[in-house]
Scaffold this motif. Structure first.
Motif, PDB file in Angstrom:
ATOM      1  N   VAL A 127       0.846  -1.192   0.000  1.00 15.07           N
ATOM      2  CA  VAL A 127       0.000   0.000   0.000  1.00 15.07           C
ATOM      3  C   VAL A 127       0.882   1.242   0.000  1.00 15.07           C
ATOM      4  O   VAL A 127       2.008   1.218   0.517  1.00 15.07           O
ATOM      5  N   THR A 128       0.382   2.318  -0.590  1.00 14.54           N
ATOM      6  CA  THR A 128       1.030   3.615  -0.430  1.00 14.54           C
ATOM      7  C   THR A 128       0.606   4.180   0.916  1.00 14.54           C
ATOM      8  O   THR A 128      -0.468   3.846   1.431  1.00 14.54           O
ATOM      9  N   VAL A 129       1.443   5.015   1.498  1.00 15.81           N
ATOM     10  CA  VAL A 129       1.080   5.645   2.763  1.00 15.81           C
ATOM     11  C   VAL A 129       1.393   7.140   2.714  1.00 15.81           C
ATOM     12  O   VAL A 129       2.382   7.561   2.102  1.00 15.81           O
ATOM     13  N   ARG A 147       9.465   5.056  12.991  1.00 12.78           N
ATOM     14  CA  ARG A 147       8.086   4.692  13.285  1.00 12.78           C
ATOM     15  C   ARG A 147       7.490   3.714  12.284  1.00 12.78           C
ATOM     16  O   ARG A 147       6.544   2.985  12.598  1.00 12.78           O
ATOM     17  N   LEU A 148       8.030   3.704  11.055  1.00 12.39           N
ATOM     18  CA  LEU A 148       7.444   2.884   9.998  1.00 12.39           C
ATOM     19  C   LEU A 148       8.448   1.858   9.471  1.00 12.39           C
ATOM     20  O   LEU A 148       8.436   1.498   8.299  1.00 12.39           O
ATOM     21  N   ALA A 149       9.301   1.393  10.347  1.00  8.77           N
ATOM     22  CA  ALA A 149      10.317   0.411   9.964  1.00  8.77           C
ATOM     23  C   ALA A 149       9.737  -1.003  10.014  1.00  8.77           C
ATOM     24  O   ALA A 149       8.788  -1.266  10.761  1.00  8.77           O
ATOM     25  N   PRO A 150      10.280  -1.936   9.216  1.00  4.09           N
ATOM     26  CA  PRO A 150       9.841  -3.331   9.299  1.00  4.09           C
ATOM     27  C   PRO A 150       9.929  -3.843  10.731  1.00  4.09           C
ATOM     28  O   PRO A 150      10.906  -3.596  11.439  1.00  4.09           O
ATOM     29  N   GLY A 151       8.885  -4.536  11.157  1.00  3.83           N
ATOM     30  CA  GLY A 151       8.816  -5.038  12.519  1.00  3.83           C
ATOM     31  C   GLY A 151       7.990  -4.174  13.448  1.00  3.83           C
ATOM     32  O   GLY A 151       7.566  -4.635  14.516  1.00  3.83           O
ATOM     33  N   ALA A 152       7.734  -2.921  13.064  1.00  2.00           N
ATOM     34  CA  ALA A 152       6.939  -2.033  13.905  1.00  2.00           C
ATOM     35  C   ALA A 152       5.499  -2.527  13.970  1.00  2.00           C
ATOM     36  O   ALA A 152       4.910  -2.919  12.951  1.00  2.00           O
ATOM     37  N   VAL A 153       4.943  -2.523  15.166  1.00  2.00           N
ATOM     38  CA  VAL A 153       3.558  -2.925  15.375  1.00  2.00           C
ATOM     39  C   VAL A 153       2.744  -1.662  15.664  1.00  2.00           C
ATOM     40  O   VAL A 153       3.056  -0.929  16.614  1.00  2.00           O
ATOM     41  N   GLY A 204       9.141  -2.337   3.771  1.00  2.00           N
ATOM     42  CA  GLY A 204       8.923  -0.947   3.383  1.00  2.00           C
ATOM     43  C   GLY A 204       9.940  -0.550   2.331  1.00  2.00           C
ATOM     44  O   GLY A 204      11.094  -0.976   2.383  1.00  2.00           O
ATOM     45  N   ARG A 205       9.510   0.252   1.379  1.00  2.00           N
ATOM     46  CA  ARG A 205      10.429   0.743   0.346  1.00  2.00           C
ATOM     47  C   ARG A 205       9.860   2.014  -0.256  1.00  2.00           C
ATOM     48  O   ARG A 205       8.657   2.287  -0.157  1.00  2.00           O
ATOM     49  N   VAL A 206      10.741   2.797  -0.856  1.00  2.00           N
ATOM     50  CA  VAL A 206      10.330   4.031  -1.517  1.00  2.00           C
ATOM     51  C   VAL A 206      10.246   3.778  -3.014  1.00  2.00           C
ATOM     52  O   VAL A 206      11.174   3.219  -3.612  1.00  2.00           O
ATOM     53  N   HIS A 207       9.130   4.165  -3.615  1.00  2.00           N
ATOM     54  CA  HIS A 207       8.918   3.988  -5.051  1.00  2.00           C
ATOM     55  C   HIS A 207       8.329   5.273  -5.618  1.00  2.00           C
ATOM     56  O   HIS A 207       7.272   5.724  -5.183  1.00  2.00           O
ATOM     57  N   SER A 208       9.045   5.890  -6.559  1.00  2.00           N
ATOM     58  CA  SER A 208       8.598   7.134  -7.203  1.00  2.00           C
ATOM     59  C   SER A 208       8.249   8.207  -6.163  1.00  2.00           C
ATOM     60  O   SER A 208       7.261   8.928  -6.294  1.00  2.00           O
ATOM     61  N   GLY A 209       9.067   8.280  -5.129  1.00  2.00           N
ATOM     62  CA  GLY A 209       8.883   9.308  -4.127  1.00  2.00           C
ATOM     63  C   GLY A 209       7.834   9.005  -3.078  1.00  2.00           C
ATOM     64  O   GLY A 209       7.601   9.825  -2.187  1.00  2.00           O
TER      65      GLY A 209
END
Length: 200
Positions: A18-20, A30-36, A52-57
């Motif tokens: 999903v985009t956020v 706060r939005l790192a892998p493993g965060a609940v 998590g990854r960045v795609h097109s900004g």
């Protein structure tokens, strides 16, 4: 203390990403892998970030247990909420968490009351204070050092040096134009300033 750190947008691809819309200055924390994260509405969470990854900004997240586009789309518009220690402070100097700034009184450098911070808006280019004025209207104030000249957490106030037109009432501007008479030079001078960010 709970802090809204993101809002889920549309699904991306077919594997559950999903985009956020990021609403924190520390997405890497706060939005790192493993965060609940808790959610609003609560029935959709808690959610654990798998990747998590960045795609097109844009930041893309995938959550554990969300493996396809249908499940991802069902999360759209969900708020992601982190639990933080109220005593925790950002690592950088002159940095603040949203909860430290909410409800601060906003005054100009000469002590004039402007209003109260009710929300922090995190935009791609800058952060904005959403300030409720005494008459119930709102004004948006860029959180940049040229305008916000001081934050005093002990006194619970933010001091600003607003450029012309940022917090002026339209009624006050109209009155000043009336006082100026028919002099076109005065009128053009007022018009040139404009009223960017006027929340009335």
């Amino acid at each position: 203390m709970q802090l809204v750190v993101a809002r889920i947008g549309r699904a991306h691809g077919i594997k559950g990403e999903v985009t956020v819309e990021v609403r924190t200055d520390e997405p890497e924390l706060r939005l790192a892998p493993g965060a609940v994260l808790a959610t609003d509405p609560a029935g959709t969470g808690p959610l654990t970030i798998a990747t998590g990854r960045v795609h097109s900004g844009r930041l893309l997240l995938r959550f554990e247990g969300v493996g396809d586009r249908t499940a991802a789309e069902a999360l759209r518009n969900t708020l992601l909420i982190a639990e933080i220690d109220p005593e925790e402070l950002p690592e950088g100097e002159d940095e603040y968490y949203d909860h430290q700034l909410i409800d601060l009184d906003v005054v100009t450098e000469d002590g004039t009351e402007v209003g109260r911070i009710t929300e922090i808006s995190h935009l791609p280019t800058q952060d904005l204070f959403i300030v409720e004025r005494p008459d119930g209207t709102e004004v948006m104030i860029p959180f940049v050092e040229e305008i916000v000249t001081g934050i005093d957490l002990e006194e619970q106030r933010a001091v600003i040096a607003p450029p012309p037109g940022l917090i002026d009432d339209r009624a006050e501007i109209a009155s000043s134009r009336d006082d100026a008479g028919d002099d076109p030079k005065d009128l053009s001078g007022d018009d040139a300033e404009g009223t960017p960010g006027d929340g009335s």
